[in-house]
Design a protein around this motif. Structure first.
Motif, PDB file in Angstrom:
ATOM      1  N   ASP A   1      38.682  52.135  41.070  1.00  0.00           N
ATOM      2  CA  ASP A   1      37.463  51.779  41.796  1.00  0.00           C
ATOM      3  C   ASP A   1      36.398  52.858  41.642  1.00  0.00           C
ATOM      4  OD1 ASP A   1      35.956  50.132  43.815  1.00  0.00           O
ATOM      5  OD2 ASP A   1      36.202  51.946  45.011  1.00  0.00           O
TER       6      ASP A   1
ATOM      7  N   GLU B   1      40.692  43.877  34.377  1.00  0.00           N
ATOM      8  CA  GLU B   1      39.490  43.063  34.563  1.00  0.00           C
ATOM      9  C   GLU B   1      39.801  41.575  34.504  1.00  0.00           C
ATOM     10  OE1 GLU B   1      36.282  44.078  35.160  1.00  0.00           O
ATOM     11  OE2 GLU B   1      37.051  46.118  35.418  1.00  0.00           O
TER      12      GLU B   1
ATOM     13  N   TRP C   1      42.165  39.945  35.551  1.00  0.00           N
ATOM     14  CA  TRP C   1      42.874  39.417  36.713  1.00  0.00           C
ATOM     15  C   TRP C   1      41.973  39.208  37.914  1.00  0.00           C
ATOM     16  CZ3 TRP C   1      47.901  37.945  36.093  1.00  0.00           C
ATOM     17  CH2 TRP C   1      48.562  38.437  34.967  1.00  0.00           C
ATOM     18  N   LYS C   2      40.726  39.657  37.836  1.00  0.00           N
ATOM     19  CA  LYS C   2      39.829  39.545  38.987  1.00  0.00           C
ATOM     20  C   LYS C   2      39.632  38.086  39.388  1.00  0.00           C
ATOM     21  CE  LYS C   2      37.192  43.834  38.562  1.00  0.00           C
ATOM     22  NZ  LYS C   2      35.843  44.447  38.397  1.00  0.00           N
ATOM     23  N   GLY C   3      39.833  37.812  40.680  1.00  0.00           N
ATOM     24  CA  GLY C   3      39.638  36.472  41.205  1.00  0.00           C
ATOM     25  C   GLY C   3      40.653  35.453  40.758  1.00  0.00           C
TER      26      GLY C   3
ATOM     27  N   VAL D   1      39.652  46.745  45.715  1.00  0.00           N
ATOM     28  CA  VAL D   1      40.108  46.200  44.432  1.00  0.00           C
ATOM     29  C   VAL D   1      41.096  45.058  44.655  1.00  0.00           C
ATOM     30  CG1 VAL D   1      41.321  46.689  42.278  1.00  0.00           C
ATOM     31  CG2 VAL D   1      39.691  48.355  43.191  1.00  0.00           C
TER      32      VAL D   1
ATOM     33  N   GLY E   1      39.291  42.026  45.521  1.00  0.00           N
ATOM     34  CA  GLY E   1      38.603  41.469  44.365  1.00  0.00           C
ATOM     35  C   GLY E   1      39.513  40.720  43.414  1.00  0.00           C
ATOM     36  N   LEU E   2      40.794  41.081  43.403  1.00  0.00           N
ATOM     37  CA  LEU E   2      41.752  40.395  42.531  1.00  0.00           C
ATOM     38  C   LEU E   2      42.159  39.029  43.089  1.00  0.00           C
ATOM     39  CD1 LEU E   2      44.018  43.443  41.629  1.00  0.00           C
ATOM     40  CD2 LEU E   2      42.449  42.261  40.085  1.00  0.00           C
TER      41      LEU E   2
END
Length: 234
Positions: free
Chosen positions: A110, A120, A122-124, A149, A152-153
């Motif tokens: 972060d 990256e 894996w975000k969302g 973080v 955000g995932l």
């Protein structure tokens, strides 16, 4: 509280024995997850789910869950390199084709101090974050970034489910009233309801429920009480 580097050194030293040390706790946590239907079965879910095993250790939790949820995708994350090496070895030797493992400190990530480009993607995308006895071992200065973080995932509506050691309920603790509660909230390795809710806020999550006293089987004729919390992404 120990620094992340000091904590990692301790966990790395235990990696070789971790499967034996943590198997009973793993079994109890999995039993609770099944009882509460935290991870929907393949037959009841129209889409395969993605599970993040945060603070994965040697992958014990993922090892059990992937057997029960073969269509799920698992992401294992730990800041201790020897633990992640053990997961990577299992991925190769046992052909865990639905598991990936990343060694990263989410707080350093972060802050831009550690690269993990494959994170990256894996975000969302994560349906459920599982954190088994890990959140309270994060250095307090790293909690906001780590939880940000994790939030955000998660997908919108995704769940965080964690188990941790609760504050002591011994008679001596009750004598100090609010002072004892405040001390417990700051104590390394100890979770309280108030502390859990602060963690959820950092991640942008809403508390669904907290069970402050859940009995886990830790071995033959041995039990322990843990606190379990569930929060959902807004």
């Amino acid at each position: 509280m120990k620094s992340q580097k000091e904590t990692n050194q301790e966990w790395n030293a235990m990696a070789g024995d971790w499967d034996d040390l943590a198997s009973s706790y793993r079994n109890s946590f999995c039993g609770w997850l099944d009882k509460e239907n935290i991870l929907p079965s393949s037959s009841s879910s129209s889409q395969p789910i993605t599970v993040l095993d945060f603070g994965c250790g040697t992958g014990l939790l993922t090892e059990k869950l992937r057997q029960d949820h073969p269509s799920a995708t698992f992401l294992c994350i730990d800041a201790a390199s020897a633990m992640v090496d053990a997961v990577q070895s299992k991925i190769r030797s046992a052909e865990w084709d639905n598991v990936q493992a990343i060694c990263v400190s989410l707080a350093d990530y972060d802050r831009g101090q550690q690269l993990a480009n494959n994170l990256e993607q894996w975000k969302g995308t994560v349906d459920v974050v599982l954190a088994s006895s890990v959140l309270t071992f994060i250095p307090s200065s790293d909690v906001p970034g780590t939880m940000k973080v994790l939030g955000g995932l998660l997908k919108p509506g995704g769940l965080l489910c964690h188990s941790d050691w609760p504050e002591s309920s011994s008679p001596d603790d009750s004598k100090d009233g609010d002072d004892a509660k405040e001390k417990a909230e700051e104590e390394d390795g100890i979770m309280t309801e108030a502390k859990a809710k602060k963690y959820y806020e950092h991640a942008g999550l809403e508390c669904e429920r907290i069970e402050p006293s859940v009995m886990f089987q830790m071995g033959p004729n041995q039990t322990a009480t843990v606190i379990i919390g569930i929060a959902r992404k807004k």
